[in-house]
Design a protein around this motif. Structure first.
Motif, PDB file in Angstrom:
ATOM      1  N   ALA A 107      46.768  34.941  -4.862  1.00  0.00           N
ATOM      2  CA  ALA A 107      46.125  34.242  -3.742  1.00  0.00           C
ATOM      3  C   ALA A 107      44.618  34.158  -3.950  1.00  0.00           C
ATOM      4  CB  ALA A 107      46.444  34.953  -2.434  1.00  0.00           C
ATOM      5  N   GLN A 108      44.014  35.226  -4.480  1.00  0.00           N
ATOM      6  CA  GLN A 108      42.575  35.188  -4.775  1.00  0.00           C
ATOM      7  C   GLN A 108      42.279  34.176  -5.875  1.00  0.00           C
ATOM      8  OE1 GLN A 108      42.960  37.077  -2.208  1.00  0.00           O
ATOM      9  NE2 GLN A 108      43.311  38.969  -3.353  1.00  0.00           N
ATOM     10  N   LEU A 109      43.129  34.148  -6.866  1.00  0.00           N
ATOM     11  CA  LEU A 109      42.926  33.202  -7.971  1.00  0.00           C
ATOM     12  C   LEU A 109      42.980  31.761  -7.466  1.00  0.00           C
ATOM     13  CD1 LEU A 109      42.552  33.074 -11.063  1.00  0.00           C
ATOM     14  CD2 LEU A 109      45.034  32.932 -11.264  1.00  0.00           C
ATOM     15  N   ILE A 110      43.939  31.492  -6.581  1.00  0.00           N
ATOM     16  CA  ILE A 110      44.087  30.137  -6.049  1.00  0.00           C
ATOM     17  C   ILE A 110      42.901  29.778  -5.155  1.00  0.00           C
ATOM     18  CG2 ILE A 110      45.456  28.693  -4.480  1.00  0.00           C
ATOM     19  CD1 ILE A 110      47.935  30.226  -5.458  1.00  0.00           C
ATOM     20  N   LEU A 161      38.052  38.857 -10.136  1.00  0.00           N
ATOM     21  CA  LEU A 161      38.507  37.804  -9.226  1.00  0.00           C
ATOM     22  C   LEU A 161      37.511  37.546  -8.098  1.00  0.00           C
ATOM     23  CD1 LEU A 161      42.333  38.570  -8.979  1.00  0.00           C
ATOM     24  CD2 LEU A 161      41.135  36.941 -10.451  1.00  0.00           C
ATOM     25  N   LEU A 162      36.521  38.433  -7.946  1.00  0.00           N
ATOM     26  CA  LEU A 162      35.381  38.232  -7.053  1.00  0.00           C
ATOM     27  C   LEU A 162      35.730  38.319  -5.569  1.00  0.00           C
ATOM     28  CD1 LEU A 162      33.698  35.187  -8.885  1.00  0.00           C
ATOM     29  CD2 LEU A 162      33.446  37.629  -9.352  1.00  0.00           C
ATOM     30  N   TRP A 163      36.798  39.038  -5.243  1.00  0.00           N
ATOM     31  CA  TRP A 163      37.209  39.087  -3.848  1.00  0.00           C
ATOM     32  C   TRP A 163      36.506  40.231  -3.113  1.00  0.00           C
ATOM     33  CZ3 TRP A 163      37.817  36.908   0.214  1.00  0.00           C
ATOM     34  CH2 TRP A 163      38.597  37.347   1.279  1.00  0.00           C
ATOM     35  N   TRP A 206      37.463  33.041   4.387  1.00  0.00           N
ATOM     36  CA  TRP A 206      36.322  33.691   3.731  1.00  0.00           C
ATOM     37  C   TRP A 206      36.081  33.123   2.339  1.00  0.00           C
ATOM     38  CZ3 TRP A 206      33.416  37.748   5.924  1.00  0.00           C
ATOM     39  CH2 TRP A 206      33.867  38.174   7.176  1.00  0.00           C
ATOM     40  N   GLN A 207      37.027  32.365   1.828  1.00  0.00           N
ATOM     41  CA  GLN A 207      36.900  31.721   0.529  1.00  0.00           C
ATOM     42  C   GLN A 207      36.558  30.234   0.673  1.00  0.00           C
ATOM     43  OE1 GLN A 207      40.817  32.526  -1.001  1.00  0.00           O
ATOM     44  NE2 GLN A 207      40.499  34.738  -1.050  1.00  0.00           N
ATOM     45  N   ALA A 208      37.027  29.642   1.778  1.00  0.00           N
ATOM     46  CA  ALA A 208      36.877  28.198   1.973  1.00  0.00           C
ATOM     47  C   ALA A 208      35.627  27.826   2.745  1.00  0.00           C
ATOM     48  CB  ALA A 208      38.101  27.643   2.709  1.00  0.00           C
ATOM     49  N   GLY A 209      35.054  28.779   3.492  1.00  0.00           N
ATOM     50  CA  GLY A 209      33.904  28.473   4.327  1.00  0.00           C
ATOM     51  C   GLY A 209      32.731  29.389   4.055  1.00  0.00           C
ATOM     52  N   SER A 210      31.666  29.167   4.777  1.00  0.00           N
ATOM     53  CA  SER A 210      30.439  29.945   4.595  1.00  0.00           C
ATOM     54  C   SER A 210      30.609  31.344   5.168  1.00  0.00           C
ATOM     55  CB  SER A 210      29.273  29.234   5.291  1.00  0.00           C
ATOM     56  OG  SER A 210      28.146  30.081   5.348  1.00  0.00           O
ATOM     57  N   ILE A 211      30.402  32.355   4.344  1.00  0.00           N
ATOM     58  CA  ILE A 211      30.557  33.740   4.798  1.00  0.00           C
ATOM     59  C   ILE A 211      29.428  34.160   5.738  1.00  0.00           C
ATOM     60  CG2 ILE A 211      30.663  36.140   4.024  1.00  0.00           C
ATOM     61  CD1 ILE A 211      32.149  35.125   1.546  1.00  0.00           C
ATOM     62  N   PRO A 212      28.154  33.871   5.440  1.00  0.00           N
ATOM     63  CA  PRO A 212      27.113  34.226   6.411  1.00  0.00           C
ATOM     64  C   PRO A 212      27.317  33.550   7.763  1.00  0.00           C
ATOM     65  CG  PRO A 212      26.128  33.763   4.285  1.00  0.00           C
ATOM     66  CD  PRO A 212      27.571  33.361   4.188  1.00  0.00           C
ATOM     67  N   LEU A 217      39.760  31.450  -4.508  1.00  0.00           N
ATOM     68  CA  LEU A 217      38.389  31.620  -4.983  1.00  0.00           C
ATOM     69  C   LEU A 217      38.068  30.812  -6.226  1.00  0.00           C
ATOM     70  CD1 LEU A 217      37.880  35.458  -4.426  1.00  0.00           C
ATOM     71  CD2 LEU A 217      36.542  33.624  -3.371  1.00  0.00           C
ATOM     72  N   HIS A 218      39.091  30.500  -7.033  1.00  0.00           N
ATOM     73  CA  HIS A 218      38.803  29.880  -8.331  1.00  0.00           C
ATOM     74  C   HIS A 218      39.416  28.495  -8.520  1.00  0.00           C
ATOM     75  CE1 HIS A 218      36.962  33.625  -9.658  1.00  0.00           C
ATOM     76  NE2 HIS A 218      37.975  34.234  -9.052  1.00  0.00           N
ATOM     77  N   LEU A 219      40.524  28.214  -7.901  1.00  0.00           N
ATOM     78  CA  LEU A 219      41.119  26.888  -8.056  1.00  0.00           C
ATOM     79  C   LEU A 219      40.648  25.924  -6.969  1.00  0.00           C
ATOM     80  CD1 LEU A 219      43.084  24.887  -9.333  1.00  0.00           C
ATOM     81  CD2 LEU A 219      44.918  25.900  -7.950  1.00  0.00           C
ATOM     82  N   LEU A 220      40.754  26.339  -5.704  1.00  0.00           N
ATOM     83  CA  LEU A 220      40.499  25.411  -4.604  1.00  0.00           C
ATOM     84  C   LEU A 220      39.028  25.267  -4.247  1.00  0.00           C
ATOM     85  CD1 LEU A 220      43.412  26.345  -2.150  1.00  0.00           C
ATOM     86  CD2 LEU A 220      43.301  24.437  -3.765  1.00  0.00           C
ATOM     87  N   PHE A 221      38.287  26.375  -4.198  1.00  0.00           N
ATOM     88  CA  PHE A 221      36.972  26.328  -3.567  1.00  0.00           C
ATOM     89  C   PHE A 221      35.804  26.669  -4.485  1.00  0.00           C
ATOM     90  CE2 PHE A 221      40.152  27.640  -0.334  1.00  0.00           C
ATOM     91  CZ  PHE A 221      40.176  26.436   0.370  1.00  0.00           C
ATOM     92  N   ALA A 222      36.053  26.963  -5.739  1.00  0.00           N
ATOM     93  CA  ALA A 222      34.972  27.277  -6.673  1.00  0.00           C
ATOM     94  C   ALA A 222      34.288  25.996  -7.143  1.00  0.00           C
ATOM     95  CB  ALA A 222      35.527  28.046  -7.867  1.00  0.00           C
ATOM     96  N   PRO A 223      33.007  26.086  -7.523  1.00  0.00           N
ATOM     97  CA  PRO A 223      32.312  24.892  -8.030  1.00  0.00           C
ATOM     98  C   PRO A 223      32.909  24.386  -9.334  1.00  0.00           C
ATOM     99  CG  PRO A 223      30.965  26.869  -8.306  1.00  0.00           C
ATOM    100  CD  PRO A 223      32.111  27.256  -7.438  1.00  0.00           C
ATOM    101  N   TYR A 224      33.586  25.258 -10.083  1.00  0.00           N
ATOM    102  CA  TYR A 224      34.240  24.841 -11.327  1.00  0.00           C
ATOM    103  C   TYR A 224      35.722  24.531 -11.110  1.00  0.00           C
ATOM    104  CZ  TYR A 224      34.873  29.890 -10.967  1.00  0.00           C
ATOM    105  OH  TYR A 224      35.138  31.147 -10.495  1.00  0.00           O
ATOM    106  N   GLY A 225      36.180  24.588  -9.852  1.00  0.00           N
ATOM    107  CA  GLY A 225      37.555  24.228  -9.511  1.00  0.00           C
ATOM    108  C   GLY A 225      37.572  22.895  -8.792  1.00  0.00           C
TER     109      GLY A 225
END
Length: 431
Positions: free
Chosen positions: A351-354, A111-113, A33-39, A356-364
């Motif tokens: 896990a959310q930090l890693i 954390l936006l989860w 749900w963090q790495a792929g498209s949710i819709p 949503l914010h490190l691996l898959f965020a546009p600023y990560g």
């Protein structure tokens, strides 16, 4: 009954092990749900990957893992209610859960989860705490009520869908439809329009999601805030999760009172119960998963079996862990998970930090949308190993995880020093 499995410092260590297994396994389900498209995922999980490896991976996850980690955490929260209820008054427990609710809101808002369980568990814990003194049978009946209602309601929907499909086939074959058949045809046409509107809305959301991942932090945050409102609040998922959690916690309270969760049953009892739960659970879950993997339309068996099968598989996992924990090799294998269980709240947020914010965020690292189910599961495994190692390393130097320590100090300000409580409840025996 045999003696309980090894414990340390007054804690029931096998409960820590179960919690550690659950909190790490949840990464397998949360990361997609963090790495792929949710819709796309909500529309059809095959849109996130349709290779043979992706198909096999998704089926394995859906059959063995989906929902079972929540089941374990909810059962353990119920166990914590039993243990905490023996030494905390109502106000202390209220304060404790209100702080857990606050941490959940941080998980959602900062954390936006969107899949946060902490807020729902905090609310559910408050609902079940007054019922902690009920008899075991009463707790079990109440705990199983949601699964029974879910199966009955799903059965009615399933039967209605099958009956409508049969009526539609008959109406389409009729040369001159009767008034009743004309209504069926109109309903079918209306359903087509609803599906077309849903497809249009999905396309709009996919474009909105793409813009969020091409923008900065605020665009990214607004996307997840809007999703949480759409799915959890307006969509009713938060209420459903609270009801599910409260029911399973009541079942966990019953199972804790009987010694089942704490490893106090005989090995052959765990073997028999576990085998029965796995046999029935797999018999329900495998066909349900294949329906989705094969793109079946119309009525689905999952509508009936989803919640009962989730409980059966979760209880099967409890039996398996308790059986393995009784062997020397099993203790060696599972003991690292006890550290993860003692730091469950910290690891859950980390896990959310890693993801949503490190691996898959546009600023990560901006790896979003780059992997199918097999790739996402491989990344999940690496994250799980990192979290497991970090928990073991941290607890070599500290008595509790940083979030657990802060939570305890906030919830019990008069108590000096952390004692390693974690998000699913205390493992320490009273007395």
């Amino acid at each position: 009954m045999t003696a309980a499995a090894p414990a340390t410092g007054g804690r029931i260590e096998v409960l820590d092990v179960m919690r550690g297994v659950a909190i790490l396994a949840i990464v397998l389900l949360n990361l997609p749900w963090q790495a792929g498209s949710i819709p796309a995922l909500l529309d059809d999980p095959r849109r996130l990957g349709c290779s043979a490896a992706d198909r096999a991976t998704w089926i394995a996850l859906d059959v063995l893992v989906t929902g079972t980690q929540r089941c374990l955490l909810e059962l353990l929260f119920g166990a914590g209610v039993v243990l905490l209820g023996a030494r905390l008054d109502g106000w202390a427990y209220l304060r404790r859960n209100l702080w857990l609710l606050a941490i959940g809101l941080v998980d959602i808002g900062v954390l936006l989860w969107i899949g946060d369980i902490l807020a729902a568990y905090a609310i559910a814990g408050l609902l079940v705490f007054p019922l902690r003194r009920l008899e075991v049978r009463q707790l079990a009946v109440l705990g199983l009520s949601f699964a029974l209602w879910s199966a009955c309601y799903g059965g009615l929907v399933y039967a209605g869908e099958r009956a409508f499909a049969a009526s539609l086939t008959e109406a389409e074959r009729a040369t001159t439809p009767t008034p009743a058949q004309a209504k069926v045809l109109d309903a079918a046409a209306s359903a087509v329009r609803v599906r077309e509107a849903a497809a249009t809305e999905t396309a709009r959301l996919l474009e909105e999601e793409r813009r969020a991942h091409d923008g900065g932090w605020l665009d990214y945050a607004r996307w997840f805030w809007s999703l949480w409102y759409r799915i959890d609040l307006a969509g009713g998922l938060l209420v459903e999760t609270v009801i599910e959690a409260a029911a399973t916690m009541l079942l966990g309270m019953a199972l804790m009172r009987t010694g089942f969760l704490a490893g106090e049953w005989q090995p052959h009892s765990y073997l028999l119960v576990g085998a029965a739960c796995y046999a029935i659970g797999l018999a329900c879950r495998i066909p349900a998963a294949l329906e989705v993997a094969d793109g079946a339309s119309g009525a689905r068996i999952a509508w009936i079996v989803e919640e009962p099968a989730r409980l059966l598989m979760g209880i099967g996992h409890v039996c398996a862990i308790n059986l393995v924990w009784r062997t020397a090799a099993g203790i060696l294998l599972l003991r690292p998970f006890a550290a993860a269980g003692r730091m469950a709240l910290t690891l859950y947020l980390l896990a959310q930090l890693i993801g949503l914010h490190l691996l898959f965020a546009p600023y990560g690292l901006d790896l979003w949308g780059s992997y199918g189910w097999a790739g996402m599961t491989a990344i999940s495994g690496a994250v799980m190993l990192a979290l497991l190692a970090s928990a073991s390393l941290w607890l070599r130097h500290f008595s509790a995880g940083p979030v657990e320590a802060a939570w305890r100090r906030l919830a019990t300000p008069s108590t000096a020093g952390p004692r390693g409580l974690c998000a699913s409840g205390s493992n320490e025996r009273s007395g």
